[in-house]
Design a protein around this motif. Structure first.
Motif, PDB file in Angstrom:
ATOM      1  N   LEU A 100       0.809  -1.210   0.000  1.00 37.52           N
ATOM      2  CA  LEU A 100       0.000   0.000   0.000  1.00 37.52           C
ATOM      3  C   LEU A 100       0.847   1.267   0.000  1.00 37.52           C
ATOM      4  O   LEU A 100       0.365   2.338  -0.327  1.00 37.52           O
ATOM      5  CB  LEU A 100      -0.953  -0.008   1.197  1.00 37.52           C
ATOM      6  N   LYS A 105      -1.847   1.280  -4.079  1.00 37.37           N
ATOM      7  CA  LYS A 105      -3.029   2.122  -3.828  1.00 37.37           C
ATOM      8  C   LYS A 105      -4.036   1.991  -4.974  1.00 37.37           C
ATOM      9  O   LYS A 105      -5.246   1.914  -4.751  1.00 37.37           O
ATOM     10  CB  LYS A 105      -2.615   3.581  -3.651  1.00 37.37           C
ATOM     11  N   LEU A 138      -5.960   8.583   3.798  1.00 34.00           N
ATOM     12  CA  LEU A 138      -5.356   7.264   3.882  1.00 34.00           C
ATOM     13  C   LEU A 138      -4.205   7.373   4.878  1.00 34.00           C
ATOM     14  O   LEU A 138      -3.247   8.103   4.645  1.00 34.00           O
ATOM     15  CB  LEU A 138      -4.841   6.812   2.519  1.00 34.00           C
TER      16      LEU A 138
END
Length: 172
Positions: free
Chosen positions: A130, A136, A169
């Motif tokens: 990630l 992502k 995020l």
């Protein structure tokens, strides 16, 4: 000698006939080959009259239904990662983009199910992956697919959500 001349003339006449027939046969084969090649190159797999669309109809099918509508899922979603590397917790806040006002209402009515399934997807995320852009984007695609699966269930909608965007995020 007259008989020999007749036999020679007859052979010449039959030879000319054979040459003419061969020439006609070659022309027919070339014509058939040209027609088959033309059909293969144009890719016309449909019989005449079936599935023909005008330019306007194909443009309408490709054009979006309306302006983009952004729907927020609300509060950030926080999950514990099942594969903790250097991060144990992931927190995201999502916006969904659609072009259909009906989908906006459907998202609001299905919010709890969407949040639940998003949490299930997020908990399987590898924090090392990630950290990259590709990671992502892969998560974004899988969330879009999962949310569309929920919204398509029991409806006639096809691809109700265009995309999912991260508005927050955070990994810790």
């Amino acid at each position: 000698m007259a008989e020999g001349d007749e036999a020679t003339a007859e052979k010449k006449g039959s030879n000319k006939l054979i040459v003419i027939l061969l020439a006609v046969l070659i022309v027919v084969i070339l014509a058939i080959g040209a027609v088959v090649t033309t059909l293969l190159l144009t890719g016309d797999d449909k019989p005449a009259g079936e599935g023909e669309e005008t330019a306007e109809q194909s443009e309408e099918a490709e054009e979006p239904k309306g302006p983009p509508i952004t729907v927020s899922l609300g509060d950030p979603i926080t999950v514990n990662l099942s594969k903790p590397n250097d991060a144990n917790v992931l927190q995201v806040q999502l916006d969904l983009v659609t072009r259909d006002p009906k989908v906006e209402e459907l998202i609001k009515t299905q919010r709890s199910r969407i949040v639940n399934d998003v949490m299930l997807v997020l908990s399987d995320v590898d924090s090392a992956e990630l950290r990259t852009r590709a990671g992502k984007e892969a998560l974004q695609a899988s969330l879009t697919e999962e949310i569309n699966r929920i919204l398509e269930d029991g409806t006639e909608l096809e691809q109700p959500v265009e995309n999912v965007y991260f508005t927050k995020l955070l990994m810790q």
